[in-house]
Design an enzyme around this catalytic site. Structure first.
Site, PDB file in Angstrom:
ATOM      1  N   SER A  66      46.955  42.442  31.834  1.00  0.00           N
ATOM      2  CA  SER A  66      46.569  41.783  33.081  1.00  0.00           C
ATOM      3  C   SER A  66      46.908  42.589  34.322  1.00  0.00           C
ATOM      4  O   SER A  66      46.374  42.350  35.384  1.00  0.00           O
ATOM      5  CB  SER A  66      47.238  40.423  33.169  1.00  0.00           C
ATOM      6  OG  SER A  66      48.595  40.576  32.862  1.00  0.00           O
ATOM      7  N   LYS A  87      52.375  38.752  38.562  1.00  0.00           N
ATOM      8  CA  LYS A  87      51.199  38.821  39.451  1.00  0.00           C
ATOM      9  C   LYS A  87      51.533  39.532  40.748  1.00  0.00           C
ATOM     10  O   LYS A  87      52.699  39.695  41.095  1.00  0.00           O
ATOM     11  CB  LYS A  87      50.745  37.395  39.811  1.00  0.00           C
ATOM     12  CG  LYS A  87      50.211  36.555  38.668  1.00  0.00           C
ATOM     13  CD  LYS A  87      48.751  36.852  38.404  1.00  0.00           C
ATOM     14  CE  LYS A  87      48.154  35.818  37.455  1.00  0.00           C
ATOM     15  NZ  LYS A  87      48.965  35.634  36.243  1.00  0.00           N
TER      16      LYS A  87
END
Lengths: 201, 201
Positions: free
Chosen positions: B121, B159
């Site tokens: 990711s 993130k």
DNA sequence: TGACTTTCGCCTAATCTTCGCCTACCCTTC
DNA sequence: GAAGGGTAGGCGAAGATTAGGCGAAAGTCA
């Protein structure tokens, strides 16, 4: 590891003394500091500390005593930053004096050094501009390894290494916008193989 | 390495002399500096220093003496590997006993620990599956920093952090196939900020 | 040859080891 | 709870080895 209060006092004193003066105290100095009149007492303390693995001593040497670093902190090695290497084009074989700290367990079995990567030619291998690659000094590489390659005794680049048929070698950038280089095995000298990457934000 | 006070004096003098003049002193000069009348004494000192590995000499060469750089082995710290974190989905907050060695100068100012990354990711930030991220324990982040974020007290993800208007926060994966997450500032707890990356091949 | 470095023998001072003998605690066992 | 047994912590002094020095002579290198 049980140290007695007395032993800890002595250990602390040794640490401070070595830190401050640059050399260990004599047995007599230790005794004096703690108000002990017998050298034998101090000697016994040191022997105990040694048996517990907290200090190291050389036999019958003056002030030959050093603290064993506690296990938590393990060594890292200061490796030379040998220069910057780009993938597309030549190199800046900077003879800089910079160094980089690398944890000991990331080292290879041979000589190891560090190069800083310039450019995005290995971007698809998740190596980006400014990253440090840890390079093991090796003349041979296996297919798929990333190598520091010296071409025509002048151009150094970072590429992935693949043997092709006919004694040729393909040096593959990890960037789809760049083309591979094909060279004769004789014209290629491998300077080292990348064994790790290190990035600081 | 254990030096006696005298040996340390001499070592320090050698260092200063070489530093200032650019070359080492002769044996006679050393003796003169310390008020020693016999060359043999100085010579013996140098031999001792050499045996302790603190200087190097070329045999019978004039001023052929150099300091061996004290092995600047600097500490690395053994950090706990707290678990694996994926970007898309929750986490495996593994309470493992594994540890990773990290060079001391890569540490943050606060508590620091290591997470292993799972999944791709963050691939566009050149962080790949299996890489180790070094995380500084911090509750606040600045725009663009990579954070370990705890959502609804359950899901932890890796993130990039961006504040949006209206007290909302955008948590952005670095993978164009994944969508950002928008959360209210109150529902988000930042566990730490990524300050480094480490990869082993 | 001049400038240095090595060696040899001989000393003294600084330090390290060992030996025997004690006392005070701490832990285990009866 | 009291009696052993073991260990940490101490004291002094004798015996040994290393560190630190001196001079002079011999050996090397440019």
């Amino acid at each position: 590891m049980h140290v007695t209060p007395r032993q800890k006092e002595i250990l602390d004193y040794l640490g401070r003394h070595i830190e401050k003066k640059g050399y260990a105290p004599t047995i007599e100095e230790i005794g004096e500091h703690f108000g002990l009149s017998s050298l034998a007492t101090v000697h016994k303390h040191l022997t105990n500390l040694q048996e517990k693995g907290l200090i190291k001593r050389e036999w019958n040497r003056s002030r030959a005593l050093e603290l064993v670093p506690s296990q938590v902190k393990v060594k890292a090695v200061e490796l030379p930053l040998m220069g910057r290497v780009a993938a597309g084009t030549p190199i800046e074989a900077v003879q800089s004096t910079e160094t980089i700290f690398v944890p000991e367990d990331m080292l290879g079995r041979r000589e190891t050094y560090v190069l800083q990567v310039k450019g995005d030619s290995m971007i698809e291998e998740q190596i980006r501009d400014g990253d440090y690659v840890i390079v093991e000094d090796r003349k041979q590489a296996r297919d798929g390894e990333m190598v520091i390659a010296l071409l025509d005794r002048e151009n150094v680049t970072l590429k992935k290494y693949f043997r092709e048929s006919g004694g040729r070698v393909r040096l593959q950038p990890a960037n789809s916008r760049m083309k591979p280089i094909y060279v004769e095995q004789g014209d290629l000298r491998i300077q080292g193989v990348v064994i790790g990457v290190l990035r600081k934000y």
